[in-house]
Design a protein around this motif. Sequence first.
Motif, short mmCIF file in Angstrom:
data_model
loop_
_atom_site.label_atom_id
_atom_site.label_comp_id
_atom_site.label_asym_id
_atom_site.label_seq_id
_atom_site.Cartn_x
_atom_site.Cartn_y
_atom_site.Cartn_z
N GLU A 75 0.89 -1.35 -0.08
CA GLU A 75 0.16 0.04 0.11
C GLU A 75 0.85 1.20 0.08
N ARG A 76 2.01 1.11 0.63
CA ARG A 76 2.97 2.37 0.65
C ARG A 76 3.38 2.69 -0.73
N CYS A 110 0.61 4.09 -3.11
CA CYS A 110 0.50 5.54 -3.18
C CYS A 110 1.57 6.34 -3.93
N GLU A 111 2.65 5.85 -3.62
CA GLU A 111 4.19 6.47 -4.27
C GLU A 111 3.74 6.36 -5.96
N HIS A 126 1.20 8.56 -7.30
CA HIS A 126 1.64 9.78 -7.18
C HIS A 126 2.69 10.23 -8.39
N LYS A 167 -4.13 15.46 -5.03
CA LYS A 167 -3.32 14.91 -3.83
C LYS A 167 -3.72 13.50 -3.79
N PRO A 212 -3.52 10.21 -1.38
CA PRO A 212 -3.76 10.19 0.18
C PRO A 212 -2.38 9.53 0.76
N ASP A 213 -2.08 9.66 2.08
CA ASP A 213 -1.02 9.01 2.77
C ASP A 213 -1.34 7.68 2.78
N HIS A 214 -0.34 6.74 2.81
CA HIS A 214 -0.80 5.38 2.99
C HIS A 214 -1.05 4.86 4.20
N SER A 215 -0.97 5.71 5.22
CA SER A 215 -1.52 5.28 6.73
C SER A 215 -3.08 5.56 6.60
N THR A 216 -3.67 6.95 6.12
CA THR A 216 -4.83 7.07 6.01
C THR A 216 -5.48 5.92 5.25
#
Length: 454
Positions: free
Chosen positions: A75-76, A79-80, A83, A99, A101-105
């Motif tokens: 998931e991290r 997201c990268e 982006h 934008k 979302p941040d991977h933790s969110t």
Amino acid sequence: MMGMQVQPAQLFYEFRLDDHVPGDHLLRRIDRFLDLGSVRSELRPFYSTIGRPSIDPELMMRMLIVGYCMGVRSERRLCEEVHLNLAYRWFCRLGLDGKVPDHSTFSRNRHGRFRQSDILRHLFETVVERCLREGLVGGEGFAVDASLIAADANKQRSVPGEEWRADADAGRAVQEYLATLDDAAFGAASPVTPKFISRADPAAQWTGAHKGHAFFAYATNYLIDTEHAVILDVEASRAIRQAEVGASRTMLDRTTERFGLTPQSLVADSAYGSAENLAWLVKQRGIAPHIPVFDKSNRTDGTFSRSDFAFDAEQDRYTCPEGKHLVQFHRTYATPRSGTTKEGTRIYRASKRDCDACALKPRCCPNTPARKIPRDIDEDARDVARALTNTPAYERSRHRRKKIEMLFAHLKRILRLGRLRLRGPSGARDEFLLAATAQNLRKLAKLRPMTALA
């Protein structure tokens, strides 16, 4: 001296993201078949009406589809990649300045609202409906099989099955395991206590089915249409035969209820060829079983097997190679007996007088006074399956069964789902549903190319 030529900076740029995504890109071809119009309405009950706006559920769904279609498991990293990758941005409707979302969110939302809802099942069925509209489902022949996927658990953090106890502050995976103890696909599939149980994911089955090192695993069960190998249903279960057979029934019933599809024939391997399962297919569902019969009656010691005796259904008796009859009862009882044992079999016995005088006794029953043959109450369903084995339709079905093996190979090698990242029955279910959705979308993109619409 050699230098690098620098282009003068422009004040304005004209940049259309759509122009930079190739026409034959997989995501562009998939996007035509993806309908997420009902996502927000399906998830609305799981979002609060106050507080800060959360992540757009359609954005999350599109990001998950990107990850499973392109084999991005982390998931991290997903997201990268979204982006940085223009095609991913285009598919996720982010534009150039949207934008990510941040991977933790992203993880919190995925493991929260999505798990509380049945949205991934809804998404999968929406894609299956599109396959139906595109004419990719014949509906006549289905195939079913299961494949093991390693769980996110290891032997070092496990305990012997009889020693496992749930902690008072047990995590989500343990709570889900306790909640599925009566589920036919998990706890109720077998009364046998597993040899080892993982503390982190107790629902994962300790198995050595691959004839190598044993490991913890779940089984992903596929029901496919053999015309174009479209996945009609998918189910997560324990990695044991009983659970997989139960999952096949669940998928067949759900496919009939959801899409109105009941196949004329079902092809599977011998693990699905028990008398009970064949009887369910033949008697209750009217489906021709193109399945090898699971039968342990053949003897290997040189004596006659049950197949050497002819059964007469009208007379309810067997006839031995010497022409003598084997029946259930050799006399009439004052109180009629059912003739069925607790194991669900009927015992047919020869007369001791006939066996004593028979020249074939050394080849038939050398160690017993008379020959007896157990017959399952559903043996007639086995006979139906045996009668189909020499038909051309059976041969075609056996050849088409290879398509489901190819789907499992694609799942592990291309989509990289060789090991689960999520724990618990719901985590396995979510991953299997998303992977099957991705495979069906890729199938649509392959068999219904862009040029065909022009």
